[in-house]
Scaffold this motif. Structure first.
Motif: not given
Lengths: 349, 508
Positions: B408-413, B428-436
């Protein structure tokens, strides 16, 4: 039973599984050889000798490999974009038809001009033939497996009609064959006295060019992206339908070059047995090569070697040459399994 | 003391390759108790449930129900032992009635016909007893999501389940529907059933459970009585540290950067939109709340360029778009983060470098005369990996091998490269851990600060409320009027999400 992906296939596995596949193929065909009443070892040695045991044998194998490289490349490029072209057979014949229509006297030109024109014309004929199914697929969602497969029969009948009618050689003693192409249209032999012709060199060049296209160009990138994930490709702005059309043109053109090369390099004229199932065998060749254009050359030579070797083996050992079909088929199945096993592990329950 | 355990997990361990999804987990559930299993996405909750219900086989450990060890990998044994499961994604046949779905599989294949009368009266009795109001003869396809979930619960009860497992049951519900579900669960517990409730939402866990088990990284890291703990402590356990909520700075609202006026769209599959008008201002995050399947996907597709409007106009920075395609949307300056990062956002079998250039491979930056510049592509991938703190072995690794957060970070980038004036962030944050999640939020806020107009689509109301300057609610393909930060309460938004009109809301 389920498949779990392996995080990273080990080097040993990538080496051992394909070797296992070869071993399994040999074991399986040994059984068939025994059933036919021959010693398996003799059969394998005779096949190997018949395929590559002499300069003559090797030249024959390479000659047989030439059309397989073209159809293998045609399949490899199409399958890479997940365009299931099963019609390389028909496209090859269309290439032959175009070559004969223009090469038997319609264009009285010197060889350096005539040969490129015939190449271009045959590629165009094959490309146009695949354009129809590609259009139906992109526009109406018609399954291209069905359309391209059925076109094979239509085109073969069309060729028979031409050979009994407008293209029939009046001096052909009634055989359904066309007249020979002009001497200026013939591809020269590589070694005098052997059948191997410059079509083989053309095939190698084509595979190198295709390899560069797939690896280095935006078109190759688009084709791979569309093949792997059309939805993501569309989202990213890749024109999926137009990429599929371009793929179809390229694939049809490559298969048709096989027809051009067989007519101008080997046979000299068009007959309804120009292709010994090269279009279908091309699928096996491409799959064995894992759709890699350079791999296609190697796998086409391998498959051609088995067929040529089995022919001479069957004369010597009395085992039907159909064993070659089984060998190629089993080699494909075991190789595909081996490739899968390097990437996945099987869990029982 | 407490009643006897009805369900006991002993030392459950499950590995997927080198990943340990469940690491020696032991706990039990007692009669008449609601146990919440709390954990972030990827903590191992779903794996554990699948083992419990026999979908997966544990590498080590046993599951006992009512004192008997369940044979591993046999869902039928779990069913027979009285374990019922309500999956996150429903397992109902859309073209059959409630009655048929509930009775499906409970009768012998050789039975000549279904005894509808008896089945129907049993369903009605169960439905009335537990507040699960639903018509047995209605076709599933016509039911709302909340009603379908009731059918799933009825299905379990019809099979005499004594232990009910609910996997993220509120993910698809409006706040009001969730309330109703909780009332039903309380009735079930009063009748002596036991419930194992899986969630990552703190407030639900406090509202419903007697006991909380916290999973982190495949391990059971804590067990608390719900009334002896609070959400902060639970969150800290879940994450393994304190979490900072995003800081939203005041930013001057800019001009309109993206506008839909009187737009209608008829997607081949999905909810059509009629005469929709929407304006996104620079320096502002507009949040779009709603229960999934109410037209958000159509709006997102429209903004991403994957569908074109059938009427109406789209304008970016005041320029009206003529032909509307993904390429046109990109060219107009819309950065897009799609809802499904696996199916739409990335090409799993291609490398990281190949994926990051997918929207820009034709530009001079990455190709000349049709030939790609792989050095430039790799350099760009490395830049993104560095700038977005992506854990990735090399630009040549297949993107499939990356975790959801890193992907997701790459897609965001990729979407934010070149500072697009308009940004679509769909879940944008579905299924991500709290840090991400925190990272993605900070990047969106950063884009807001530099003046981008952002549309944030999310099913997580808390996320919408935390980030948005204005909130829209979408229901049945219609967009509510926007409300400024704090203008509408959660329950008012919930009513809008459930499809109540704004007039009705004002009248009330």
């Amino acid at each position: 039973m389920r498949l779990e992906p392996k995080p990273a296939p080990s080097f040993a596995a990538t080496l051992l599984y394909p070797l296992g596949a070869v071993a399994a193929t040999l074991v399986f065909t040994s059984v068939l050889a025994l059933l036919a009443g021959a010693s398996p070892l003799d059969v394998f040695l005779l096949v190997a000798k018949g395929a590559a045991g002499s300069q003559f044998a090797l030249m024959e194998t390479l000659t047989r490999a030439t059309p397989l490289i073209f159809t293998g490349l045609a399949i490899a490029v199409a399958f890479r974009a997940k365009l299931w072209n099963i019609g390389a057979e028909a496209q090859l014949y269309m290439g032959g038809v175009a070559t004969v229509v223009l090469g038997t006297g319609a264009l009285p030109l010197p060889a350096p001009l005539l040969i490129p024109i015939l190449m271009a014309a045959s590629m165009l004929a094959g490309a146009l033939l695949l354009l129809g199914p590609a259009f139906l697929k992109t526009r109406f969602g018609v399954d291209e497996v069905v359309t391209t497969l059925l076109l094979n029969f239509i085109v073969l009948l069309f060729v028979s009609m031409l050979l009994e009618g407008p293209l029939k050689d009046p001096m052909g003693m009634g055989w359904p064959q066309s007249i020979k192409v002009l001497p200026e249209a013939r591809l020269p032999r590589i070694i005098t006295g052997r059948r191997l012709h410059y079509g083989f060199v053309l095939a190698i060049v084509a595979s190198v060019i295709l390899w560069v296209v797939m690896k280095r160009t935006t078109l190759g990138y688009e084709m791979r992206a569309v093949g792997h994930n059309p939805e993501a490709s569309r989202f990213a702005g890749i024109p999926v339908n137009s990429v599929l059309m371009k793929t179809a043109l390229l694939s049809g053109g490559l298969a048709a070059l096989g027809g051009f090369s067989e007519v101008t390099g080997l046979k000299g004229n068009l007959t309804s047995d120009l292709s010994a199932n090269f279009g279908y065998t091309g699928i096996v060749v491409a799959m064995l090569a894992m759709l890699n254009p350079l791999g296609v050359v190697a796998s086409a030579i391998f498959v051609a070697g088995i067929f040529v070797g089995a022919d001479s083996m069957s004369r010597a050992a009395g085992v039907p040459s159909y064993i070659a079909d089984v060998m190629v088929a089993v080699a494909l199945l075991t190789m595909v399994t081996a490739i899968m096993l390097t990437r996945f592990r099987i869990r029982w329950r | 003391m407490s009643p006897t355990p009805v369900l006991r997990l002993h030392n459950i361990t499950k590995r997927f390759g080198s990943l340990v999804a469940n690491d020696a987990i032991s706990f039990d559930v007692r009669e008449g108790e609601v146990v919440a299993l709390l954990g972030e996405n990827g903590a191992g909750k779903t794996t554990l449930m699948n083992i419990l219900f026999g979908h997966y086989v544990a590498d080590e450990g046993t599951v006992e129900a009512f004192g008997k060890v369940l044979p591993a990998g046999d869902p039928n044994a779990a069913l027979a032992a009285g374990i019922g499961m309500v999956h996150q994604h429903f397992t109902l046949a859309d073209n059959m009635t409630v009655l048929e779905n509930v009775a499906l599989g409970t009768q012998s294949l050789w039975a000549p016909r279904l005894d509808r009368k008896e089945a129907s009266s049993r369903i009605r009795a169960l439905a009335q007893g537990f507040g699960l109001v639903v018509d047995p003869d209605a076709t599933i396809g016509r039911l709302t999501v909340g009603e379908r979930q009731r059918v799933e619960i009825l299905k379990a009860l019809y099979r005499d389940a004594r232990i009910l497992i609910l996997d993220e049951p509120t993910a698809v519900l409006t706040p009001g529907e969730a309330e109703a579900l909780f009332r039903t669960l309380k009735l079930l517990v009063a009748k002596g059933l036991s419930i194992l409730f899986i969630s990552h939402k703190m407030h639900e866990v406090t509202a419903i459970s007697d006991r909380v088990l916290v999973l982190r990284g495949g391990k059971l890291v804590g067990e608390r009585k719900t009334n002896e703990t609070d959400s902060r402590a639970m969150a800290a356990l879940m994450v393994g540290g304190e979490i900072a909520s995003p800081k939203v700075e005041a930013v001057q609202r800019g001009s309109v950067r993206f506008a839909l006026s009187q737009v209608s769209a008829r997607p081949p599959a999905g909810v059509p939109l009629n005469n929709l008008t929407l304006e996104l201002h620079g320096g502002e995050i507009a949040g779009l709340a709603g229960v999934s399947g109410n037209g958000q996907a159509t709006l997102a597709a429209l903004m991403a360029g994957t569908i074109a409007p059938s009427s109406g106009t789209i304008a970016v920075d005041g320029r009206e778009a003529r032909s509307w395609t993904p390429r046109a949307a990109l060219g107009a300056g819309i950065g897009r983060v799609p809802e499904d990062r696996h199916a739409v956002g990335s090409i799993g079998d291609m490398t990281v470098a190949e994926n990051v250039i997918s929207e820009r491979y034709r530009t001079r930056r990455f190709s000349r005369f049709g030939f790609l510049d792989w050095t430039a592509a790799r350099r760009f991938a490395e830049e993104l990996v560095r700038d977005y703190d992506v854990k990735c072995p090399s630009p040549d690794a297949r993107i499939r091998l990356l975790s959801g957060g890193n992907m997701q970070k790459l897609i965001l980038g990729r979407a934010l490269d070149g500072d697009p004036p308009v940004i679509l962030a769909n879940q944008p944050t579905r299924g991500l851990d709290v840090g991400a999640v925190a990272y993605v939020h900070s990047r969106l806020l950063q884009a807001r600060k530099r003046g981008a107009a952002i549309l944030l689509i999310s099913e997580d109301l808390e996320e919408i409320l935390a980030l948005s300057d204005r909130v829209y609610v979408m229901s049945k393909g219609r967009l509510s009027s926007p409300s400024a930060r704090g203008e509408r309460s959660v329950s008012e938004l919930g009513e809008l999400m459930a499809g109540r009109s704004e007039d009705a809301l004002h009248a009330a």
